[in-house]
Write a protein that holds these residues in place. Structure first.
Motif, short mmCIF file in Angstrom:
data_model
loop_
_atom_site.label_atom_id
_atom_site.label_comp_id
_atom_site.label_asym_id
_atom_site.label_seq_id
_atom_site.Cartn_x
_atom_site.Cartn_y
_atom_site.Cartn_z
N CYS A 221 0.87 -1.17 0.00
CA CYS A 221 0.00 0.00 0.00
C CYS A 221 0.90 1.22 0.00
O CYS A 221 2.03 1.16 0.46
CB CYS A 221 -0.91 0.03 1.24
SG CYS A 221 -2.04 -1.36 1.37
N VAL B 98 1.77 3.56 1.78
CA VAL B 98 1.81 4.00 3.18
C VAL B 98 3.26 3.89 3.64
O VAL B 98 3.89 2.85 3.44
CB VAL B 98 0.89 3.12 4.05
CG1 VAL B 98 1.02 3.48 5.51
CG2 VAL B 98 -0.56 3.24 3.58
N HIS C 109 -11.13 6.20 7.38
CA HIS C 109 -10.28 6.64 6.28
C HIS C 109 -10.71 8.00 5.74
O HIS C 109 -11.85 8.44 5.92
CB HIS C 109 -10.24 5.60 5.16
CG HIS C 109 -11.54 5.36 4.45
ND1 HIS C 109 -12.07 6.25 3.53
CD2 HIS C 109 -12.41 4.31 4.49
CE1 HIS C 109 -13.19 5.76 3.04
NE2 HIS C 109 -13.43 4.60 3.61
N ASP D 18 -7.27 8.25 0.15
CA ASP D 18 -7.09 7.38 1.30
C ASP D 18 -8.17 6.32 1.23
O ASP D 18 -9.23 6.53 0.64
CB ASP D 18 -7.18 8.17 2.61
CG ASP D 18 -6.73 7.35 3.82
OD1 ASP D 18 -5.87 6.46 3.64
OD2 ASP D 18 -7.23 7.61 4.93
N ALA E 220 -5.58 1.25 3.41
CA ALA E 220 -4.44 2.11 3.75
C ALA E 220 -4.45 2.46 5.23
O ALA E 220 -3.40 2.53 5.88
CB ALA E 220 -4.47 3.39 2.90
N GLN E 221 -5.65 2.69 5.79
CA GLN E 221 -5.73 2.97 7.23
C GLN E 221 -5.31 1.76 8.06
O GLN E 221 -4.55 1.90 9.02
CB GLN E 221 -7.15 3.39 7.60
CG GLN E 221 -7.46 4.85 7.33
CD GLN E 221 -6.53 5.78 8.08
OE1 GLN E 221 -6.48 5.75 9.32
NE2 GLN E 221 -5.79 6.59 7.36
N ARG F 52 -3.34 -0.54 7.10
CA ARG F 52 -1.90 -0.72 6.84
C ARG F 52 -1.05 0.21 7.70
O ARG F 52 -0.05 -0.20 8.27
CB ARG F 52 -1.68 -0.49 5.34
CG ARG F 52 -0.24 -0.30 4.91
CD ARG F 52 0.53 -1.59 4.92
NE ARG F 52 1.85 -1.37 4.37
CZ ARG F 52 2.86 -0.80 5.03
NH1 ARG F 52 2.69 -0.41 6.27
NH2 ARG F 52 4.03 -0.63 4.44
N GLU F 53 -1.45 1.49 7.80
CA GLU F 53 -0.60 2.43 8.54
C GLU F 53 -0.63 2.17 10.04
O GLU F 53 0.26 2.60 10.76
CB GLU F 53 -1.00 3.88 8.24
CG GLU F 53 -2.27 4.39 8.88
CD GLU F 53 -2.46 5.89 8.70
OE1 GLU F 53 -2.21 6.62 9.68
OE2 GLU F 53 -2.85 6.34 7.61
N ARG G 226 0.69 10.86 7.32
CA ARG G 226 0.13 9.83 8.21
C ARG G 226 0.99 9.73 9.48
O ARG G 226 2.18 9.45 9.39
CB ARG G 226 0.11 8.48 7.50
CG ARG G 226 -0.70 8.48 6.20
CD ARG G 226 -0.59 7.13 5.49
NE ARG G 226 -1.25 7.14 4.20
CZ ARG G 226 -2.54 6.85 4.00
NH1 ARG G 226 -3.30 6.53 5.04
NH2 ARG G 226 -3.07 6.88 2.79
#
Length: 291
Positions: free
Chosen positions: A11, A13, A64, A70, A74-75, A77-78, A233
């Motif tokens: 991703c 990120v 997100h 976004d 991705a959320q 993942r981070e 992020r």
């Protein structure tokens, strides 16, 4: 239904991957989808916490920002690294609201907000039923325009969240109601992290958010302005704040200190004129019974 995802799936990120398990899950009643991350110690110990006194794991609900910039994966993942560091279960729902077609700034409970209202609460109940997540220890967090919902959900469901920590996010006073304030202003901790170089709308609305909670005399309201910070992020600041609210130590203290040290910030106190403008029309003490 749950589909295990490969830990090598990439991703956009910058945070490193965790070592736990990411799943893409469908909530059976609403048919809505969400990403669930179970931290590495949860997987290694078959759901048992390293501390035998802890029966259930704190839950991070992360909302997100605007798709396609976004997304829910991705959320998730981070947050993986921070979930491993602190021992958090992470849930990132796929939202209808945070899309390029939405009203921006968001001021009303449009049909897509109401759809998310139904879906997210059902998703939370599904997480509590299927994983060892603690319904008494839940963080609402966000990046970018996900902030609208990260503030909205505790405002509509005060008993379901113990902490709010938004990161470079939007806020809308028009989306909030005052009737529920007495139900969470004394128990729910609030932190709003803004970047001094962030997008103008996110920066100013974050400042408005600090003023909104301050005007309603929330017991714990923390505004933070991050030095030299654009629209980036930074889950570590919310992760550390949640741990402070819970009164827990990270499972990996050195890694926690290293990630938090990457961010330099100062306290932000809203000017009195902004607090006055964000104040409720009716003084809090004169509000009727909370709905």
């Amino acid at each position: 239904a749950a589909l295990g995802l490969s830990l090598s799936a990439g991703c956009a990120v910058p945070q490193p991957r965790g070592q736990g398990l990411c799943q893409y899950v469908q909530e059976p009643a609403t048919k809505s989808w969400y990403y669930l991350y179970l931290p590495v110690d949860y997987i290694r110990n078959a759901g048992q916490h390293p501390d035998p006194k802890v029966k259930r794991w704190p839950l991070v609900m992360t909302f997100h920002g605007m798709k396609p910039y976004d997304t829910a994966p991705a959320q998730e993942r981070e947050w993986e690294q921070q979930a491993d560091i602190y021992g958090y279960i992470v849930c990132a729902p796929e939202l209808s609201s945070c899309d390029s077609f939405m009203e921006y700034p968001l001021t009303k409970e449009h049909s897509y907000v109401l759809r998310d209202k139904q879906n997210v609460i059902a998703i939370m109940q599904h997480v509590f039923a299927s994983a060892r997540a603690d319904p008494e220890r839940v963080l609402a967090t966000s990046w970018s325009c996900g902030g609208y919902l990260a503030h909205y959900f505790p405002n509509r469901f005060p008993e379901k969240f113990s902490c709010i920590a938004t990161r470079l996010s939007n806020f809308s006073s028009k989306l909030m109601i005052d009737e529920t304030t007495p139900r969470y202003r004394d128990k729910t901790w609030v932190a709003i992290f803004a970047g001094d170089g962030d997008l103008p709308a996110c920066k100013y609305e974050s400042e408005e958010g600090v003023a909104w909670y301050t005007a309603r005399k929330f017991r714990t309201v923390r505004g933070k302005m991050i030095d030299n910070m654009g629209h980036r992020r930074i889950p570590q600041v919310a992760a550390a704040f949640f741990a402070e609210q819970l009164g827990i130590e990270p499972l990996r203290p050195l890694e926690a200190a290293q990630t938090v040290a990457q961010v330099q910030m100062t306290d932000y106190y809203p000017p009195q004129e902004l607090v006055a403008r964000m104040s409720p029309r009716v003084p809090i003490g004169e509000l009727g019974p909370a709905i």
